[in-house]
Write a protein that holds these residues in place. Structure first.
Motif: not given
Length: 233
Positions: A92-114
Protein backbone atom coordinates in the motif's frame (compact mmCIF):
# COMPACT_ATOMS: atom_id res chain seq x y z
CA UNK A 1 14.86 11.18 -46.94
CA UNK A 2 17.35 13.24 -44.92
CA UNK A 3 14.61 15.55 -43.70
CA UNK A 4 12.68 12.55 -42.39
CA UNK A 5 15.68 11.43 -40.37
CA UNK A 6 16.25 14.87 -38.90
CA UNK A 7 12.76 15.07 -37.46
CA UNK A 8 13.57 12.44 -34.82
CA UNK A 9 15.11 13.48 -31.52
CA UNK A 10 17.67 10.76 -30.84
CA UNK A 11 18.80 12.21 -27.50
CA UNK A 12 15.27 11.99 -26.13
CA UNK A 13 15.06 8.34 -27.18
CA UNK A 14 18.40 7.52 -25.54
CA UNK A 15 17.27 9.00 -22.23
CA UNK A 16 13.98 7.08 -22.42
CA UNK A 17 15.75 3.79 -23.08
CA UNK A 18 18.14 4.37 -20.18
CA UNK A 19 15.22 5.22 -17.89
CA UNK A 20 13.38 2.06 -18.95
CA UNK A 21 16.42 -0.18 -18.41
CA UNK A 22 17.21 1.39 -15.04
CA UNK A 23 13.58 1.16 -13.91
CA UNK A 24 13.35 -2.49 -14.88
CA UNK A 25 16.61 -3.36 -13.13
CA UNK A 26 15.46 -1.59 -9.97
CA UNK A 27 12.07 -3.30 -9.71
CA UNK A 28 13.28 -6.71 -10.84
CA UNK A 29 16.08 -6.69 -8.27
CA UNK A 30 13.61 -5.82 -5.51
CA UNK A 31 11.39 -8.74 -6.53
CA UNK A 32 13.98 -11.41 -7.25
CA UNK A 33 17.36 -10.69 -5.61
CA UNK A 34 18.47 -10.85 -2.01
CA UNK A 35 19.49 -7.46 -0.63
CA UNK A 36 22.96 -8.66 0.37
CA UNK A 37 23.91 -9.68 -3.19
CA UNK A 38 26.17 -7.60 -5.41
CA UNK A 39 23.72 -7.81 -8.30
CA UNK A 40 20.98 -6.32 -6.14
CA UNK A 41 23.22 -3.40 -5.23
CA UNK A 42 24.15 -2.76 -8.86
CA UNK A 43 20.51 -2.79 -9.99
CA UNK A 44 19.46 -0.47 -7.18
CA UNK A 45 22.31 1.85 -8.10
CA UNK A 46 21.10 1.97 -11.70
CA UNK A 47 17.51 2.47 -10.58
CA UNK A 48 18.36 5.95 -9.33
CA UNK A 49 18.91 7.09 -12.91
CA UNK A 50 15.22 6.80 -13.73
CA UNK A 51 13.86 9.45 -11.38
CA UNK A 52 16.37 12.08 -12.51
CA UNK A 53 15.50 11.50 -16.17
CA UNK A 54 11.76 11.51 -15.52
CA UNK A 55 11.90 14.76 -13.53
CA UNK A 56 13.79 16.36 -16.40
CA UNK A 57 11.12 15.14 -18.82
CA UNK A 58 8.36 16.62 -16.63
CA UNK A 59 9.96 20.05 -17.01
CA UNK A 60 10.27 19.58 -20.76
CA UNK A 61 6.67 18.39 -20.87
CA UNK A 62 5.45 21.56 -19.19
CA UNK A 63 7.44 23.67 -21.63
CA UNK A 64 6.13 21.99 -24.76
CA UNK A 65 2.62 20.78 -23.90
CA UNK A 66 -0.33 22.48 -25.54
CA UNK A 67 -2.53 21.79 -22.52
CA UNK A 68 -1.32 21.36 -18.95
CA UNK A 69 -4.77 20.02 -18.09
CA UNK A 70 -4.53 17.23 -20.67
CA UNK A 71 -0.95 16.47 -19.66
CA UNK A 72 -1.90 16.20 -15.98
CA UNK A 73 -4.91 14.03 -16.85
CA UNK A 74 -2.66 11.63 -18.77
CA UNK A 75 -0.31 11.36 -15.80
CA UNK A 76 -3.25 10.79 -13.46
CA UNK A 77 -4.65 8.12 -15.76
CA UNK A 78 -1.37 6.21 -15.92
CA UNK A 79 -0.90 6.64 -12.17
CA UNK A 80 -4.26 5.01 -11.51
CA UNK A 81 -3.60 2.21 -13.98
CA UNK A 82 -0.14 1.59 -12.50
CA UNK A 83 -1.36 1.52 -8.92
CA UNK A 84 -2.76 -2.02 -9.18
CA UNK A 85 0.49 -3.78 -10.22
CA UNK A 86 2.50 -1.44 -8.00
CA UNK A 87 0.35 -2.42 -4.99
CA UNK A 88 0.66 -6.11 -5.82
CA UNK A 89 4.46 -5.82 -5.83
CA UNK A 90 5.22 -3.25 -3.16
CA UNK A 91 2.15 -2.96 -0.96
CA UNK A 92 0.00 0.00 0.00
CA UNK A 93 1.91 2.97 -1.39
CA UNK A 94 1.34 5.46 -4.19
CA UNK A 95 3.46 4.83 -7.29
CA UNK A 96 5.86 7.33 -8.80
CA UNK A 97 3.35 8.55 -11.40
CA UNK A 98 1.40 10.24 -8.60
CA UNK A 99 4.62 11.88 -7.43
CA UNK A 100 5.40 13.07 -10.96
CA UNK A 101 1.88 14.46 -11.27
CA UNK A 102 2.41 16.44 -8.07
CA UNK A 103 5.77 17.60 -9.44
CA UNK A 104 4.10 18.85 -12.62
CA UNK A 105 1.46 20.79 -10.68
CA UNK A 106 4.07 22.32 -8.40
CA UNK A 107 6.23 23.64 -11.24
CA UNK A 108 3.07 24.79 -13.04
CA UNK A 109 2.30 26.96 -10.00
CA UNK A 110 5.93 28.02 -9.94
CA UNK A 111 5.67 29.03 -13.58
CA UNK A 112 2.37 30.90 -13.26
CA UNK A 113 2.24 32.11 -9.64
CA UNK A 114 5.83 32.17 -8.37
CA UNK A 115 7.66 30.56 -5.48
CA UNK A 116 5.14 31.49 -2.76
CA UNK A 117 2.36 29.41 -4.32
CA UNK A 118 4.71 26.61 -5.37
CA UNK A 119 6.26 26.37 -1.90
CA UNK A 120 2.80 26.28 -0.32
CA UNK A 121 1.81 23.43 -2.65
CA UNK A 122 5.04 21.61 -1.79
CA UNK A 123 4.34 21.94 1.94
CA UNK A 124 0.76 20.73 1.50
CA UNK A 125 1.97 17.79 -0.58
CA UNK A 126 4.62 16.75 1.94
CA UNK A 127 2.38 14.64 4.27
CA UNK A 128 0.98 12.74 1.26
CA UNK A 129 4.44 12.36 -0.23
CA UNK A 130 5.46 10.15 2.68
CA UNK A 131 3.40 7.34 1.13
CA UNK A 132 4.53 8.13 -2.43
CA UNK A 133 7.39 6.51 -4.29
CA UNK A 134 10.29 8.99 -4.35
CA UNK A 135 8.29 11.10 -1.85
CA UNK A 136 9.32 14.75 -1.77
CA UNK A 137 12.53 14.13 -3.71
CA UNK A 138 10.95 14.08 -7.18
CA UNK A 139 9.15 17.46 -6.78
CA UNK A 140 12.38 19.03 -5.51
CA UNK A 141 14.36 17.62 -8.47
CA UNK A 142 11.70 18.90 -10.86
CA UNK A 143 11.64 22.38 -9.32
CA UNK A 144 15.44 22.54 -9.54
CA UNK A 145 15.44 21.54 -13.20
CA UNK A 146 12.69 24.08 -13.91
CA UNK A 147 14.59 26.97 -12.29
CA UNK A 148 17.92 26.06 -13.86
CA UNK A 149 16.32 25.75 -17.29
CA UNK A 150 14.60 29.11 -16.84
CA UNK A 151 17.86 30.89 -15.99
CA UNK A 152 20.18 28.90 -18.30
CA UNK A 153 22.14 27.54 -15.35
CA UNK A 154 21.86 23.85 -16.25
CA UNK A 155 25.41 23.02 -15.14
CA UNK A 156 24.43 23.72 -11.54
CA UNK A 157 22.30 20.57 -11.68
CA UNK A 158 25.49 18.59 -11.06
CA UNK A 159 25.61 20.17 -7.59
CA UNK A 160 21.97 20.85 -6.73
CA UNK A 161 20.40 17.54 -7.80
CA UNK A 162 22.77 15.16 -5.93
CA UNK A 163 23.12 17.67 -3.08
CA UNK A 164 19.38 17.89 -2.49
CA UNK A 165 19.11 14.11 -2.76
CA UNK A 166 21.73 13.54 -0.08
CA UNK A 167 20.13 16.06 2.29
CA UNK A 168 16.58 14.77 1.81
CA UNK A 169 17.56 11.11 2.12
CA UNK A 170 19.44 11.90 5.31
CA UNK A 171 16.40 13.66 6.77
CA UNK A 172 13.66 11.31 5.57
CA UNK A 173 15.21 7.84 5.81
CA UNK A 174 17.23 5.82 8.27
CA UNK A 175 19.68 3.92 6.11
CA UNK A 176 23.35 2.90 6.32
CA UNK A 177 25.69 5.76 5.44
CA UNK A 178 27.11 3.78 2.53
CA UNK A 179 23.68 3.67 0.87
CA UNK A 180 23.48 7.46 1.05
CA UNK A 181 26.91 7.73 -0.55
CA UNK A 182 26.30 5.23 -3.36
CA UNK A 183 22.84 6.70 -4.00
CA UNK A 184 24.27 10.19 -4.23
CA UNK A 185 26.96 9.00 -6.66
CA UNK A 186 24.26 7.40 -8.82
CA UNK A 187 22.18 10.60 -8.78
CA UNK A 188 25.25 12.62 -9.72
CA UNK A 189 26.01 10.33 -12.67
CA UNK A 190 22.36 10.51 -13.75
CA UNK A 191 22.51 14.31 -13.55
CA UNK A 192 25.66 14.27 -15.65
CA UNK A 193 23.97 12.03 -18.20
CA UNK A 194 20.95 14.33 -18.43
CA UNK A 195 23.23 17.35 -18.75
CA UNK A 196 25.12 15.75 -21.64
CA UNK A 197 21.89 15.15 -23.56
CA UNK A 198 19.97 18.15 -22.24
CA UNK A 199 20.37 20.54 -25.16
CA UNK A 200 19.60 17.96 -27.83
CA UNK A 201 16.65 16.38 -25.97
CA UNK A 202 15.10 19.80 -25.32
CA UNK A 203 15.16 20.66 -29.03
CA UNK A 204 12.10 20.32 -31.21
CA UNK A 205 11.38 17.03 -32.88
CA UNK A 206 9.81 13.89 -31.50
CA UNK A 207 11.70 10.76 -30.61
CA UNK A 208 11.01 7.41 -32.21
CA UNK A 209 9.65 6.13 -28.88
CA UNK A 210 6.15 7.60 -28.42
CA UNK A 211 5.21 9.01 -25.04
CA UNK A 212 2.41 6.43 -24.87
CA UNK A 213 4.92 3.57 -25.03
CA UNK A 214 7.16 5.21 -22.45
CA UNK A 215 4.36 5.64 -19.90
CA UNK A 216 2.61 2.34 -20.68
CA UNK A 217 5.83 0.42 -20.04
CA UNK A 218 5.67 1.35 -16.36
CA UNK A 219 2.51 -0.61 -15.39
CA UNK A 220 3.18 -3.35 -17.95
CA UNK A 221 6.62 -4.25 -16.63
CA UNK A 222 5.34 -4.16 -13.03
CA UNK A 223 2.56 -6.61 -13.92
CA UNK A 224 4.97 -8.91 -15.75
CA UNK A 225 7.30 -8.98 -12.73
CA UNK A 226 4.38 -9.68 -10.38
CA UNK A 227 3.13 -12.52 -12.57
CA UNK A 228 6.55 -14.15 -12.52
CA UNK A 229 7.25 -13.73 -8.79
CA UNK A 230 5.00 -16.57 -7.49
CA UNK A 231 6.57 -19.12 -9.85
CA UNK A 232 10.03 -18.29 -8.50
CA UNK A 233 9.08 -18.53 -4.85
Amino acid sequence: MNDDKQQYNTARDILKVIAIIAMTADHASTAFFAEETVLYGICQFLGNFTIVIMCFFIVQGLKHTRSVMNYSQRLLGWAMISEVPFYLLFGLKLNVMFTLLASLLIIFLLDRKGWAFAATALVLFFPLSLICDWSIIAPIFTAIYYELDKHDKEKLSLILIPGSYFILRTILYEEPQMEFVTGTIAIFLASLLVLLFMKQSAESGKGRIPGLVFYAYYPVHLMVIWIYVPSTA
